[in-house]
Design a protein around this motif. Structure first.
Motif, mmCIF file in Angstrom:
data_model
loop_
_atom_site.group_PDB
_atom_site.id
_atom_site.type_symbol
_atom_site.label_atom_id
_atom_site.label_comp_id
_atom_site.label_asym_id
_atom_site.label_seq_id
_atom_site.Cartn_x
_atom_site.Cartn_y
_atom_site.Cartn_z
ATOM 1 N N TYR A 1 -24.880 -19.230 1.382
ATOM 2 C CA TYR A 1 -25.596 -19.457 0.073
ATOM 3 C C TYR A 1 -26.642 -18.272 -0.134
ATOM 4 O O TYR A 1 -27.238 -17.897 1.113
ATOM 5 C CB TYR A 1 -26.238 -20.803 0.230
ATOM 6 N N VAL A 2 -27.026 -17.927 -1.195
ATOM 7 C CA VAL A 2 -28.085 -16.965 -1.545
ATOM 8 C C VAL A 2 -29.472 -17.739 -1.110
ATOM 9 O O VAL A 2 -29.938 -18.824 -1.165
ATOM 10 C CB VAL A 2 -28.222 -16.583 -3.009
ATOM 11 N N GLN A 3 -29.995 -16.888 -0.252
ATOM 12 C CA GLN A 3 -30.866 -17.618 0.892
ATOM 13 C C GLN A 3 -32.215 -18.058 -0.195
ATOM 14 O O GLN A 3 -32.862 -18.807 0.338
ATOM 15 C CB GLN A 3 -31.267 -16.411 2.023
ATOM 16 N N ALA A 4 -32.383 -16.982 -1.133
ATOM 17 C CA ALA A 4 -33.701 -17.464 -2.157
ATOM 18 C C ALA A 4 -33.427 -18.698 -2.619
ATOM 19 O O ALA A 4 -34.347 -19.686 -2.810
ATOM 20 C CB ALA A 4 -34.132 -16.403 -3.109
ATOM 21 N N PHE A 5 -32.230 -19.140 -2.919
ATOM 22 C CA PHE A 5 -32.001 -20.465 -3.650
ATOM 23 C C PHE A 5 -31.849 -21.752 -2.478
ATOM 24 O O PHE A 5 -32.514 -22.624 -2.500
ATOM 25 C CB PHE A 5 -30.540 -20.661 -4.143
ATOM 26 N N TRP A 6 -31.246 -21.268 -1.227
ATOM 27 C CA TRP A 6 -31.105 -22.364 -0.367
ATOM 28 C C TRP A 6 -32.489 -22.771 0.275
ATOM 29 O O TRP A 6 -32.720 -23.974 0.412
ATOM 30 C CB TRP A 6 -30.325 -21.677 0.792
ATOM 31 N N LYS A 7 -33.075 -21.662 0.622
ATOM 32 C CA LYS A 7 -34.596 -22.050 0.986
ATOM 33 C C LYS A 7 -35.735 -22.660 0.130
ATOM 34 O O LYS A 7 -36.398 -23.260 0.675
ATOM 35 C CB LYS A 7 -35.444 -20.711 1.839
ATOM 36 N N SER A 8 -35.301 -22.523 -1.144
ATOM 37 C CA SER A 8 -36.158 -23.197 -1.971
ATOM 38 C C SER A 8 -35.825 -24.504 -2.215
ATOM 39 O O SER A 8 -36.580 -25.496 -2.602
ATOM 40 C CB SER A 8 -36.158 -22.737 -3.475
ATOM 41 N N GLY A 9 -35.104 -25.083 -1.307
ATOM 42 C CA GLY A 9 -34.782 -26.541 -1.193
ATOM 43 C C GLY A 9 -35.372 -27.060 0.238
ATOM 44 O O GLY A 9 -35.158 -28.273 0.529
ATOM 45 N N GLN A 10 -35.881 -26.322 0.973
ATOM 46 C CA GLN A 10 -36.447 -26.729 2.237
ATOM 47 C C GLN A 10 -38.206 -27.376 1.943
ATOM 48 O O GLN A 10 -38.996 -26.468 1.207
ATOM 49 C CB GLN A 10 -36.618 -25.722 3.276
ATOM 50 N N VAL A 11 -38.432 -28.136 2.909
ATOM 51 C CA VAL A 11 -40.056 -28.426 2.636
ATOM 52 C C VAL A 11 -40.406 -28.896 4.247
ATOM 53 O O VAL A 11 -39.581 -29.506 4.855
ATOM 54 C CB VAL A 11 -40.175 -29.735 1.839
ATOM 55 N N ASP A 12 -41.447 -28.151 4.775
ATOM 56 C CA ASP A 12 -41.968 -28.103 6.171
ATOM 57 C C ASP A 12 -40.611 -27.760 7.162
ATOM 58 O O ASP A 12 -40.574 -28.621 8.023
ATOM 59 C CB ASP A 12 -42.510 -29.643 6.342
ATOM 60 N N GLY A 13 -39.772 -26.763 6.700
ATOM 61 C CA GLY A 13 -38.769 -26.558 7.646
ATOM 62 C C GLY A 13 -37.386 -27.188 7.418
ATOM 63 O O GLY A 13 -36.480 -27.222 8.284
ATOM 64 N N LYS A 14 -37.608 -28.245 6.698
ATOM 65 C CA LYS A 14 -36.222 -29.283 6.780
ATOM 66 C C LYS A 14 -35.769 -29.012 5.352
ATOM 67 O O LYS A 14 -36.243 -28.899 4.341
ATOM 68 C CB LYS A 14 -36.854 -30.827 6.816
ATOM 69 N N GLN A 15 -34.137 -29.607 5.357
ATOM 70 C CA GLN A 15 -33.440 -29.322 4.062
ATOM 71 C C GLN A 15 -33.750 -30.661 3.473
ATOM 72 O O GLN A 15 -33.161 -31.659 3.564
ATOM 73 C CB GLN A 15 -32.170 -28.805 4.338
#
Length: 453
Positions: A147-161
């Motif tokens: 996944y495009v990491q900018a998009f994937w990581k925007s779904g994380q909170v406190d290191g959890k997906q």
């Protein structure tokens, strides 16, 4: 003597006959019981098989209209027909905001859908969403690294997906090729906001005091004015995360320019209000019908545009700055309050939607950015990109984009900016006044979020 022996012999024979009859009857009953039990067991197993084969039905809430809504429904139908384990039931809302509002009510009443096209980091922290890391292990086709990491990581909170990106988006420029050509304006003149404003002035057509054709139409809301501020060196909060900066000089200067273009120079116009996406489609229609020379809109608008008339161009920067318009992923969440079988079913749907093939298909049909890197290798996508160069503009812009801002107050900073945008765009309130009020509200919310009073 024989007589005395025959009598006991007759009695014994009768006894044997009776006992034999009883044994036969008992055996028959036993077999009947076993047969009946077997029939019951078979019936029970049959019901269990039927129950196991029954697909899991899940509700999917989203706020998409027009061709976007049609494309979403098409993919839902394709998924439902591709397998017999899960049935996705689409529940369509007016727009993204309405989806969020109705989800809030659903959370309060504990009647949430299984999955929704929506994401609020604060709700993740409150435990409303299912934490997805464990669910992801059951869907090997979802490969986080692809996944495009900018998009994937925007779904994380406190290191959890907590969310899966369904598609990426960014706002770009769309303009009438014939109108620019007639005016002798080259697309490169739209590279800066100063250049775009000058072009809009030249493209505006008046009849007396009435404007017949507007040079440009920014989209209603704070979105593209925030983007413009990013491309002017502005930030929403300080690097240490403690101070809201939205009343700084760069913010005021940027937003005041929009107020002046709309209300004083009258070279730009805003469509606002209406039901759902009504304002958005009115803006698009103005350009398609020649009532405006161009507008600032989503990459997702490409499915609604006629590119025999329209062309796309990256959002401008201010003179001396680089384009930093935000690119974000529209994300889906799975709710924690639904049964485990529905959570797993929802993950199957998201895995299907974001497969490389379907992500590429969605991009081609809507203009949104594919979330899978491997989608770029899809043969159909390669051929489409060569034939439709406008599809590359969002990708080009996304490579230079700002990281999507995650509001640490759960949306209150954005709420303050949206109110300020309405005051500037619609009510003609000076940017300094509107942004000062917004700063006070936003700072108070940030202080509370950081544990202050």
């Amino acid at each position: 003597m024989f007589a005395s022996h025959r009598k006991p012999s007759t009695t014994l024979s009768l006894l044997v006959v009776v006992l034999s009859f009883i044994l036969v009857l008992a055996s028959a009953c036993s077999k009947a019981d076993e047969t009946g039990k077997g029939t019951q067991d078979q019936s029970k197993n049959s019901e269990q098989t039927k129950s196991a084969a029954k697909p899991v039905e899940i509700e999917f809430w989203y706020g998409l209209g027009g061709k976007l809504g049609d494309n979403m429904k098409s993919l839902i139908d394709k998924f439902n027909q591709s397998q017999n384990e899960v049935i996705v039931k689409p529940i369509v809302q007016g727009n993204y905001s309405e989806t969020s509002q109705k989800l809030q009510a659903a959370i309060a009443s504990k009647k949430v859908p299984a999955v929704a096209l929506s994401f609020n980091p604060d709700w993740a922290k409150k435990g409303y969403y299912a934490q997805l890391d464990e669910l992801l292990t059951g869907e090997p086709s979802i490969k986080p690294d692809d996944y495009v990491q900018a998009f994937w990581k925007s779904g994380q909170v406190d290191g959890k997906q907590y969310a899966i990106p369904m598609y990426g988006s960014t706002q770009v420029l769309y303009y009438r090729k014939d109108m620019l050509e007639k005016a002798g304006i080259k697309p490169e003149q739209l590279r800066t906001w100063e250049g775009l404003a000058e072009a809009a002035k030249q493209l505006t057509v008046r009849e007396g005091d009435q404007v017949k054709v507007y040079g440009w139409e920014p989209m209603w809301g704070s979105g593209n004015m925030i983007d413009s501020t990013y491309s002017h060196g502005g930030k929403i909060i300080s690097d240490d995360g403690k101070e809201v900066l939205i009343d700084s000089k760069v913010w005021v200067d940027t937003w005041e320019s929009f107020r002046k273009w709309i209300h004083e120079d009258k070279i730009m116009r805003i469509h606002s209000g209406g039901q759902g996406w009504e304002y958005w489609y009115k803006t698009i229609d103005d350009v398609m019908q020649g009532r405006a020379a161009g507008y600032t809109g989503s990459s997702g608008d490409q499915g609604d545009l006629d590119f025999s008339k329209i062309a796309a161009y990256p959002q401008p920067a201010w003179e001396g700055f680089e384009t930093k318009a935000a690119a974000g992923g529209s994300k889906a969440v799975i709710f924690a309050d639904v049964p485990q079988e529905q959570q797993k079913a929802a993950m199957k749907w998201l895995a299907f939607f974001t497969s490389p093939e379907n992500s590429a298909s969605w991009s081609m049909n809507t203009g949104y950015i594919a979330v899978r890197n491997s989608s770029l290798e899809d043969p159909a996508f390669k051929a489409y990109s060569e034939k439709n160069p406008q599809s590359q503009v969002p990708l080009q812009q996304a490579m230079k984009s700002s990281v999507e801002f995650v509001d640490p107050t759960g949306g209150k900073i954005f709420d303050a900016l949206n109110i300020a945008a309405d005051k500037v765009q619609i009510e003609n309130v000076p940017a300094a006044v509107a942004l000062k009020e917004a700063k006070e509200k936003a700072q108070k919310a940030l202080d509370q979020a950081l544990g202050g009073k």
